[in-house]
Design a protein around this motif. Structure first.
Motif: not given
Lengths: 430, 430
Positions: A181-183, A186, A193-194
């Motif tokens: 989840x962590x931008x 990315x 990322x999702x």
């Protein structure tokens, strides 16, 4: 204000440096090794992680002029050591277990060769990075095995320090997680990322249907709708009504996940949404994931437990002086602490593994760098004269990790508690 | 490459933002609250920490143009939300429990008021900072109580992520620790730093006496000599021989600490070093410190256990939408998730405490900001219209924390396990 990597250091490293500068031993040759005396209770293996983050920080290990002034003003450095530190760059050699590889009690995970002064200062940074990232990767690898073919999303950022969160995402990914989840992970490390929506998104709209319609309008029907804000069955019916039977996935984040997933599957199938996947989140770890193996769940999101190393948030590696010379360029003598419960073994170690399909033995030789017939060398050169010579892309690290875990027998890969699969044995050279 | 605070965020915050921009609700008013549903098992209270780190990051919460481009290229943002985010600055209001204060299950620790778009994006960062720092401070406060008048040094940097280590030192200090080993915490947060030498220092010299002499030459006789590299009794005799009976302290880092400290005290006194202090390190936590109360130890160094929250490395706070309006500037309606095990209470809450010498009651009123007779308001204004209005120095936070812990009855301050001392009760306004 930010700080240089050099300042991410315990004060005593620089206190010792000051004495080494003063007593003339700062340029004596030295070898330090990082290793773990034990694994966390019940763990069969550990996964080395953090090397890719650590190496550029070693190459950049330095202090700004202002930082040296501050250290001097604080009484950490005297004039002479301040002058020494002002132009400091690490110029030594580092060998290490490749990132993503296995380690066991006694494995010489990282070896630093250089002058006493340059080697001693790295201790805190080396251990912070390896202990944190290896703790995450070691837990994540077990979750990956437990999940089998089902993808795993790392979503623990909110449960750990905001920068540790980025390293957590990276470590979980290299140990087999599919995405994060962590931008920032990315952006900085290329981890996929999702993310879709939280309960707040549904609550912010006048109805669940309005929320789902808004999400589908921007994300398309392939998105994942969070269906448990009010009532799961009602949420699933609304989701399929809004998105149609081509809806990508539903996410369940509360309640009894096995029971709810079974109900959701039946309901989705009844609504014609037979291809709609079910994602489960909420306090998952390797044990819960194992227990959910028969539930109709298509993917997991793991938060708290991966970000906290599943009960073991640090890997307990230590960084010890194992050899030192008595003059610049002098011959190295093995050294080791001898008192009480913290015995170490002196001398620089070269590690080898023997395989028979599976990994059978890990052993080390002291002060012997020659090839060992029938065995594979574990360590790789990482820095030479302070320059980075090993910098594999993260996807390669991830592939290496998968192969390393696969080299364990199935029983050692599983979540059942047991002793370390291997204890690294010493082979004194003939 | 480094990242803006905005990128230390879960992807779904920006996915939600994209939908809010598209469906027109991005400027609707909203209130979010951070709170913990429970404390770690056995803990009687928690200590709020991280606010002083969080507040500047909220004020600076933004994205560079390159980051917005990257988010757009990744498909996280569409054109419209990318444009919205490009000039984004947080312009809302934040109220919070002062850093260092107590919290209990249900305490509304942090309240964010603004537009839906600006509030939703803060979730990950708010929780990362508060959950990490509060976990450390909550453990550290118990260690501080256990240690009584004996000073505590935080030295856990090597056991946690290199940046988390800096926050750990800060959180432990505000919760009563005396100093830290972490230099960056000294530089960035003004935490007093200490440090002398590791076993490597002794091993690097030809003899223990030579090592001690070198250290005393640079640090003076007031320094702390590490005496357990080879044999503790021998080490102490050598230390006093080298430094004289005016030696500041000896450090013991292995073995049975109570037994070794007793032997060391007798030996030091016999050598005339009656003022030389004894410092103990090695796997200490609040329980071991309590057990060592009768040992002749003058100070403690705590590493792993404080850096990992003494078994509870995260504080499990959540960040929930509690009220939202249906148009820009519109009236706020309370909202709450209702399904299963994760029930929340809607509406913005104002928290008050009642005292009778000790703290007796913590209660909240919903959508009522008027003074409550006989009670003290807990929350303070922290940001107004995006500007920081609360920025106490860390020493003041530390004093506030000591007073807050002292407001608990002795039984709740101690290390014995028990239920939360208070559960925060709701007082609906008449």
């Amino acid at each position: 204000m930010s700080v240089s990597p050099g300042l991410l250091t315990d004060r005593y490293e620089l206190t010792m440096l000051t004495s080494f500068v003063r007593d003339g031993s700062v340029d004596h040759p030295a070898v330090f090794e990082a290793f773990a005396r034990r694994l966390p209770e019940g763990r069969r293996y550990g996964v080395v992680a953090g090397l890719g983050r650590l190496v550029p920080m070693i190459a950049d290990f330095a202090f700004t002029g202002e930082e040296v002034d501050w250290l001097h003003a604080q009484g950490v450095l005297d004039e002479q050591s301040a002058a020494w530190l002002r132009d400091f760059r690490f110029g030594g050699d580092v060998d290490a277990y490749p990132e993503g590889d296995l380690y066991f009690p006694g494995s010489p995970v990282l070896t630093v060769r250089g002058t006493l002064g340059e080697c001693v200062m790295l201790e805190t940074l080396v251990l912070s990075v390896l202990n944190h990232d290896s703790a995450i990767a070691s837990a994540a690898a077990r979750m990956t095995t437990a999940a089998g073919d089902r993808p795993l999303v790392e979503m623990g950022s909110r449960r750990t320090h905001e920068d540790a969160a980025v390293a957590t995402a990276r470590a979980a990914y290299l140990a087999g997680f599919t995405s994060t989840s962590n931008l920032a992970a990315g952006r900085l490390h290329g981890v996929p990322t999702v993310g879709t929506a939280a309960h707040a998104f549904t609550l912010a709209h006048e109805s669940e249907a309005a929320a789902f319609a808004s999400q589908v309008a921007t994300q398309g029907t392939g998105t994942t709708l969070l269906v448990d804000t009010y009532d799961v069955a009602e949420g699933i019916r609304t989701a399929v009504e809004v998105a149609g039977p081509g809806l990508g996935a539903v996410r369940i984040d509360s309640g009894d996940l096995a029971e709810t997933a079974a109900m959701a599957r039946t309901l989705l199938d009844g609504l014609g949404a037979t291809e709609t996947r079910i994602t489960a989140t909420s306090d998952l770890d390797e044990y819960v994931i194992t227990a959910l193996a028969d539930a109709p769940i298509d993917g997991y999101g793991v938060g708290t437990r991966v970000a906290t190393g599943s009960g073991h948030p640090t890997a307990s590696m230590v960084y010890k002086l194992v050899a030192v010379g008595r003059e610049p360029g002098g011959r190295l003598h093995p050294v080791a602490k001898k008192s009480h419960d913290k015995v170490s073994v002196g001398g620089a170690k070269t590690a080898w593994r023997r395989y028979d399909g599976e990994v059978l033995v890990e052993e080390w030789y002291r002060d012997d760098d020659t090839d060992q017939p029938g065995a594979r060398r574990v360590q790789v050169p990482v820095l030479r004269d302070g320059r980075v010579v090993h910098d594999p892309p993260l996807t390669e690290v991830r592939t290496h990790c998968a192969a390393a875990v696969a080299s364990l027998p199935a029983a050692a890969r599983g979540v059942a508690a047991g002793p370390p699969y291997l204890t690294v044995s010493s082979k004194e050279s003939p």
